[in-house]
Design a protein around this motif. Structure first.
Motif, PDB file in Angstrom:
ATOM      1  N   THR A 279       0.823  -1.211   0.000  1.00  0.00           N
ATOM      2  CA  THR A 279       0.000   0.000   0.000  1.00  0.00           C
ATOM      3  C   THR A 279       0.854   1.256   0.000  1.00  0.00           C
ATOM      4  O   THR A 279       0.624   2.181  -0.790  1.00  0.00           O
ATOM      5  CB  THR A 279      -0.961  -0.013   1.203  1.00  0.00           C
ATOM      6  N   VAL A 280       1.845   1.321   0.855  1.00  0.00           N
ATOM      7  CA  VAL A 280       2.722   2.496   0.908  1.00  0.00           C
ATOM      8  C   VAL A 280       3.463   2.661  -0.415  1.00  0.00           C
ATOM      9  O   VAL A 280       3.551   3.774  -0.961  1.00  0.00           O
ATOM     10  CB  VAL A 280       3.705   2.406   2.098  1.00  0.00           C
ATOM     11  N   ALA A 281       3.999   1.575  -0.953  1.00  0.00           N
ATOM     12  CA  ALA A 281       4.719   1.660  -2.233  1.00  0.00           C
ATOM     13  C   ALA A 281       3.790   2.142  -3.344  1.00  0.00           C
ATOM     14  O   ALA A 281       4.179   2.973  -4.169  1.00  0.00           O
ATOM     15  CB  ALA A 281       5.326   0.305  -2.585  1.00  0.00           C
ATOM     16  N   TRP A 282       2.554   1.657  -3.358  1.00  0.00           N
ATOM     17  CA  TRP A 282       1.597   2.087  -4.375  1.00  0.00           C
ATOM     18  C   TRP A 282       1.255   3.571  -4.198  1.00  0.00           C
ATOM     19  O   TRP A 282       1.172   4.323  -5.169  1.00  0.00           O
ATOM     20  CB  TRP A 282       0.321   1.236  -4.330  1.00  0.00           C
ATOM     21  N   GLU A 283       1.091   4.007  -2.952  1.00  0.00           N
ATOM     22  CA  GLU A 283       0.815   5.417  -2.695  1.00  0.00           C
ATOM     23  C   GLU A 283       1.977   6.298  -3.161  1.00  0.00           C
ATOM     24  O   GLU A 283       1.767   7.379  -3.714  1.00  0.00           O
ATOM     25  CB  GLU A 283       0.518   5.645  -1.214  1.00  0.00           C
ATOM     26  N   GLN A 284       3.203   5.828  -2.968  1.00  0.00           N
ATOM     27  CA  GLN A 284       4.364   6.565  -3.461  1.00  0.00           C
ATOM     28  C   GLN A 284       4.390   6.548  -4.988  1.00  0.00           C
ATOM     29  O   GLN A 284       4.654   7.565  -5.620  1.00  0.00           O
ATOM     30  CB  GLN A 284       5.656   5.978  -2.899  1.00  0.00           C
ATOM     31  N   HIS A 285       4.109   5.406  -5.555  1.00  0.00           N
ATOM     32  CA  HIS A 285       4.104   5.224  -7.008  1.00  0.00           C
ATOM     33  C   HIS A 285       3.110   6.167  -7.679  1.00  0.00           C
ATOM     34  O   HIS A 285       3.398   6.726  -8.746  1.00  0.00           O
ATOM     35  CB  HIS A 285       3.766   3.760  -7.330  1.00  0.00           C
TER      36      HIS A 285
END
Length: 183
Positions: free
Chosen positions: A62-68
């Motif tokens: 989730t965090v990686a997707w939000e950064q992405h």
């Protein structure tokens, strides 16, 4: 803003699902209109029984997707604030190093121009030693000390609640400098 490649590669290795597949799945789920908690819950459902610590990996995805997607910048927490950390391993037991750390900061009323809201405190558990401070700007600092083996202790300083990404570099430098001064 994109995600750090190492985190997406680690996610792909751990989950067995390529990063491109995760991004497509999350777009299909309508994640852009979901809260962080909802996205993490939906990802956790997909990972349950697939990987150990599926809820932890769901947070990572989730965090990686939000950064992405630019919803979250690297270093930014769910509440929109930022955090930074620095660490150093030095000779001595956790108790000895905690004493040296508190002596290094003794008498200070501020750090890098920001006053302490109240005097720093210390705490101990069987395994860990802690030094904590609240600064007048509303941020918090916690130094966690633990045995590193062979008569050495690691001091890890975490500074949370920073208002901007620019503050991350400033404060990381401050804490690295203080750790370097630790005898």
């Amino acid at each position: 803003m994109s995600t750090r490649g190492t985190s997406t590669a680690g996610i792909a290795r751990a989950t067995g699902i390529p990063w491109e597949t995760w991004t497509a799945r999350l777009e299909e789920l309508g994640a852009r209109s979901m809260s962080h908690a909802e996205i993490a819950r939906r990802v956790a459902e997909q990972l349950d029984g697939v990987v150990e610590n599926h809820e932890w990996w769901a947070q990572s995805v989730t965090v990686a997707w939000e950064q992405h997607t630019g919803v979250r910048r690297p270093g930014q927490t769910g509440d929109g604030s930022f955090g930074t950390s620095a660490s150093r391993t030095v000779a001595g037991t956790p108790d000895e190093v905690l004493t040296r750390w508190t002596e290094l900061l003794a008498g200070r009323t501020e750090v890098d121009g920001v006053p302490f809201r109240q005097p720093p405190s210390t705490a101990r558990t069987e395994k860990w030693r802690y030094w904590r401070a609240r600064l007048a700007d509303g941020t918090r600092v916690a130094a966690t000390l633990g045995e590193a083996g062979r008569g050495r202790t690691t001091v890890a300083v975490a500074h949370t609640g920073l208002p901007s990404a620019e503050d991350v570099a400033r404060w990381r430098g401050v804490w690295k400098e203080l750790l370097a001064a630790l005898p």
